[in-house]
Design a protein around this motif. Structure first.
Motif, PDB file in Angstrom:
ATOM      1  N   ASN A 111      51.776  48.471  82.074  1.00 25.67           N
ATOM      2  CA  ASN A 111      51.979  48.956  83.437  1.00 25.67           C
ATOM      3  C   ASN A 111      51.739  47.859  84.464  1.00 25.67           C
ATOM      4  OD1 ASN A 111      52.581  51.522  82.580  1.00 25.67           O
ATOM      5  ND2 ASN A 111      50.470  52.217  82.681  1.00 25.67           N
ATOM      6  N   SER A 112      51.432  46.651  84.017  1.00 23.53           N
ATOM      7  CA  SER A 112      51.119  45.544  84.919  1.00 23.53           C
ATOM      8  C   SER A 112      52.197  44.482  84.838  1.00 23.53           C
ATOM      9  CB  SER A 112      49.768  44.931  84.542  1.00 23.53           C
ATOM     10  OG  SER A 112      48.753  45.889  84.625  1.00 23.53           O
ATOM     11  N   LYS A 113      51.988  43.403  85.539  1.00 27.20           N
ATOM     12  CA  LYS A 113      52.890  42.254  85.509  1.00 27.20           C
ATOM     13  C   LYS A 113      52.057  41.032  85.168  1.00 27.20           C
ATOM     14  CE  LYS A 113      56.295  44.705  87.278  1.00 27.20           C
ATOM     15  NZ  LYS A 113      56.200  45.937  86.556  1.00 27.20           N
ATOM     16  N   GLY A 114      52.686  40.001  84.602  1.00 28.68           N
ATOM     17  CA  GLY A 114      51.948  38.809  84.231  1.00 28.68           C
ATOM     18  C   GLY A 114      52.820  37.581  84.212  1.00 28.68           C
ATOM     19  N   VAL A 115      52.181  36.430  84.223  1.00 31.87           N
ATOM     20  CA  VAL A 115      52.841  35.137  84.136  1.00 31.87           C
ATOM     21  C   VAL A 115      52.143  34.361  83.032  1.00 31.87           C
ATOM     22  CG1 VAL A 115      53.319  32.978  85.340  1.00 31.87           C
ATOM     23  CG2 VAL A 115      53.405  35.125  86.587  1.00 31.87           C
ATOM     24  N   ILE A 116      52.919  33.729  82.166  1.00 26.43           N
ATOM     25  CA  ILE A 116      52.339  32.922  81.102  1.00 26.43           C
ATOM     26  C   ILE A 116      52.107  31.517  81.646  1.00 26.43           C
ATOM     27  CG2 ILE A 116      52.762  31.902  78.833  1.00 26.43           C
ATOM     28  CD1 ILE A 116      54.384  34.444  78.188  1.00 26.43           C
ATOM     29  N   LEU A 117      50.876  31.030  81.499  1.00 26.35           N
ATOM     30  CA  LEU A 117      50.521  29.693  81.959  1.00 26.35           C
ATOM     31  C   LEU A 117      50.493  28.767  80.752  1.00 26.35           C
ATOM     32  CD1 LEU A 117      47.547  30.669  84.302  1.00 26.35           C
ATOM     33  CD2 LEU A 117      49.932  30.285  84.941  1.00 26.35           C
ATOM     34  N   ASN A 118      51.168  27.626  80.854  1.00 26.80           N
ATOM     35  CA  ASN A 118      51.166  26.712  79.711  1.00 26.80           C
ATOM     36  C   ASN A 118      49.885  25.883  79.681  1.00 26.80           C
ATOM     37  OD1 ASN A 118      51.487  24.447  81.395  1.00 26.80           O
ATOM     38  ND2 ASN A 118      53.699  24.458  81.176  1.00 26.80           N
ATOM     39  N   ASN A 119      49.660  25.196  78.567  1.00 25.19           N
ATOM     40  CA  ASN A 119      48.420  24.438  78.372  1.00 25.19           C
ATOM     41  C   ASN A 119      48.242  23.317  79.381  1.00 25.19           C
ATOM     42  OD1 ASN A 119      47.491  25.963  76.245  1.00 25.19           O
ATOM     43  ND2 ASN A 119      48.545  24.744  74.709  1.00 25.19           N
ATOM     44  N   GLN A 120      49.333  22.676  79.800  1.00 31.29           N
ATOM     45  CA  GLN A 120      49.210  21.590  80.764  1.00 31.29           C
ATOM     46  C   GLN A 120      48.633  22.091  82.079  1.00 31.29           C
ATOM     47  OE1 GLN A 120      52.163  22.114  79.121  1.00 31.29           O
ATOM     48  NE2 GLN A 120      52.223  20.349  77.750  1.00 31.29           N
ATOM     49  N   VAL A 121      49.044  23.274  82.520  1.00 32.37           N
ATOM     50  CA  VAL A 121      48.528  23.843  83.769  1.00 32.37           C
ATOM     51  C   VAL A 121      47.046  24.161  83.616  1.00 32.37           C
ATOM     52  CG1 VAL A 121      48.636  25.858  85.289  1.00 32.37           C
ATOM     53  CG2 VAL A 121      50.729  24.753  84.552  1.00 32.37           C
ATOM     54  N   LEU A 122      46.681  24.787  82.517  1.00 31.27           N
ATOM     55  CA  LEU A 122      45.281  25.140  82.286  1.00 31.27           C
ATOM     56  C   LEU A 122      44.406  23.893  82.178  1.00 31.27           C
ATOM     57  CD1 LEU A 122      45.698  28.109  79.791  1.00 31.27           C
ATOM     58  CD2 LEU A 122      45.170  28.216  82.222  1.00 31.27           C
ATOM     59  N   ASP A 123      44.872  22.886  81.461  1.00 28.57           N
ATOM     60  CA  ASP A 123      44.103  21.647  81.323  1.00 28.57           C
ATOM     61  C   ASP A 123      43.933  20.945  82.663  1.00 28.57           C
ATOM     62  OD1 ASP A 123      43.885  22.103  78.625  1.00 28.57           O
ATOM     63  OD2 ASP A 123      45.498  20.719  78.060  1.00 28.57           O
ATOM     64  N   THR A 124      45.005  20.875  83.443  1.00 28.69           N
ATOM     65  CA  THR A 124      44.940  20.212  84.748  1.00 28.69           C
ATOM     66  C   THR A 124      43.985  20.942  85.679  1.00 28.69           C
ATOM     67  OG1 THR A 124      47.209  19.446  84.497  1.00 28.69           O
ATOM     68  CG2 THR A 124      46.307  19.416  86.713  1.00 28.69           C
ATOM     69  N   ALA A 125      43.969  22.277  85.603  1.00 25.63           N
ATOM     70  CA  ALA A 125      43.090  23.076  86.456  1.00 25.63           C
ATOM     71  C   ALA A 125      41.662  23.138  85.908  1.00 25.63           C
ATOM     72  CB  ALA A 125      43.645  24.490  86.603  1.00 25.63           C
ATOM     73  N   GLY A 126      41.449  22.670  84.687  1.00 25.46           N
ATOM     74  CA  GLY A 126      40.119  22.724  84.094  1.00 25.46           C
ATOM     75  C   GLY A 126      39.736  24.108  83.614  1.00 25.46           C
ATOM     76  N   LEU A 127      40.724  24.923  83.280  1.00 25.58           N
ATOM     77  CA  LEU A 127      40.465  26.290  82.810  1.00 25.58           C
ATOM     78  C   LEU A 127      40.643  26.365  81.301  1.00 25.58           C
ATOM     79  CD1 LEU A 127      42.418  28.264  85.549  1.00 25.58           C
ATOM     80  CD2 LEU A 127      39.968  27.824  85.451  1.00 25.58           C
ATOM     81  N   LYS A 128      39.891  27.248  80.672  1.00 24.20           N
ATOM     82  CA  LYS A 128      39.974  27.450  79.228  1.00 24.20           C
ATOM     83  C   LYS A 128      40.142  28.936  78.940  1.00 24.20           C
ATOM     84  CE  LYS A 128      37.051  23.495  77.946  1.00 24.20           C
ATOM     85  NZ  LYS A 128      37.561  22.669  78.966  1.00 24.20           N
ATOM     86  N   ALA A 129      40.551  29.252  77.719  1.00 24.00           N
ATOM     87  CA  ALA A 129      40.726  30.646  77.307  1.00 24.00           C
ATOM     88  C   ALA A 129      39.391  31.380  77.422  1.00 24.00           C
ATOM     89  CB  ALA A 129      41.245  30.705  75.875  1.00 24.00           C
ATOM     90  N   ASP A 130      39.435  32.637  77.771  1.00 22.41           N
ATOM     91  CA  ASP A 130      38.272  33.522  77.910  1.00 22.41           C
ATOM     92  C   ASP A 130      37.328  33.118  79.040  1.00 22.41           C
ATOM     93  OD1 ASP A 130      39.131  35.140  75.805  1.00 22.41           O
ATOM     94  OD2 ASP A 130      38.193  33.824  74.341  1.00 22.41           O
ATOM     95  N   MET A 131      37.781  32.289  79.959  1.00 26.21           N
ATOM     96  CA  MET A 131      36.968  31.885  81.099  1.00 26.21           C
ATOM     97  C   MET A 131      37.199  32.891  82.222  1.00 26.21           C
ATOM     98  SD  MET A 131      37.166  28.197  83.029  1.00 26.21           S
ATOM     99  CE  MET A 131      36.250  27.238  81.849  1.00 26.21           C
ATOM    100  N   ASP A 132      36.140  33.262  82.941  1.00 28.85           N
ATOM    101  CA  ASP A 132      36.287  34.156  84.076  1.00 28.85           C
ATOM    102  C   ASP A 132      36.975  33.410  85.212  1.00 28.85           C
ATOM    103  OD1 ASP A 132      35.049  36.321  82.856  1.00 28.85           O
ATOM    104  OD2 ASP A 132      33.053  35.698  83.516  1.00 28.85           O
ATOM    105  N   ILE A 133      37.980  34.062  85.814  1.00 28.86           N
ATOM    106  CA  ILE A 133      38.720  33.436  86.901  1.00 28.86           C
ATOM    107  C   ILE A 133      38.735  34.342  88.122  1.00 28.86           C
ATOM    108  CG2 ILE A 133      40.206  32.023  85.424  1.00 28.86           C
ATOM    109  CD1 ILE A 133      42.394  34.155  85.783  1.00 28.86           C
ATOM    110  N   LEU A 134      38.985  33.743  89.264  1.00 26.74           N
ATOM    111  CA  LEU A 134      39.134  34.469  90.517  1.00 26.74           C
ATOM    112  C   LEU A 134      40.590  34.338  90.933  1.00 26.74           C
ATOM    113  CD1 LEU A 134      37.941  35.908  93.027  1.00 26.74           C
ATOM    114  CD2 LEU A 134      37.548  33.640  93.977  1.00 26.74           C
TER     115      LEU A 134
END
Length: 128
Positions: A49-72
């Motif tokens: 019932n929601s919408k989503g966007v798939i983020l590739n690894n390069q975006v996550l690495d550049t932003a310093g984000l990892k899987a299962d990390m809490d985000i705002l």
């Protein structure tokens, strides 16, 4: 009017598909804060019932984000930002703890009990 031959049809069907463009820029002195170092286009997809966007690894690495990390996630006038959620600071000021405990109990949080229940030492036995 002539009909296309089988070779022409096959040639048309095997045309290469468009690939999404991913650009990488080096973050340096000349770059401003709002210039992206990784940029690509993606589609908003239905996920239940929601919408989503798939983020590739390069975006996550550049932003310093990892899987299962809490985000705002924040949205404003056509712009969505995602950043790492800040962990609340631990309150070490003992003078406010009682006030915080009372507020938590009033809000419905029930204490689990005394953590030191049943534990005694020699001082507790003789001095108290």
């Amino acid at each position: 009017m002539t009909t296309p031959s089988k070779k022409q049809k096959a040639k048309k069907a095997s045309a290469p598909k468009k690939r999404r463009k991913i650009t990488y820029e080096q973050a340096g002195v000349g770059n401003q804060v709002n210039e992206p170092t990784v940029e690509y286009t993606a589609k908003v997809r239905a996920i239940g019932n929601s919408k989503g966007v798939i983020l590739n690894n390069q975006v996550l690495d550049t932003a310093g984000l990892k899987a299962d990390m809490d985000i705002l996630i924040q949205a404003f006038n056509g712009l969505i930002t995602i950043k790492q959620a800040e962990k609340p600071a631990v309150n070490t000021d003992l003078s406010t703890w009682e006030k915080q405990f009372k507020a938590a109990i009033k809000a419905g949080d029930i204490p689990e009990g005394d953590l030191f229940e049943g534990m005694q030492n020699e001082f507790d036995k003789t001095e108290w």
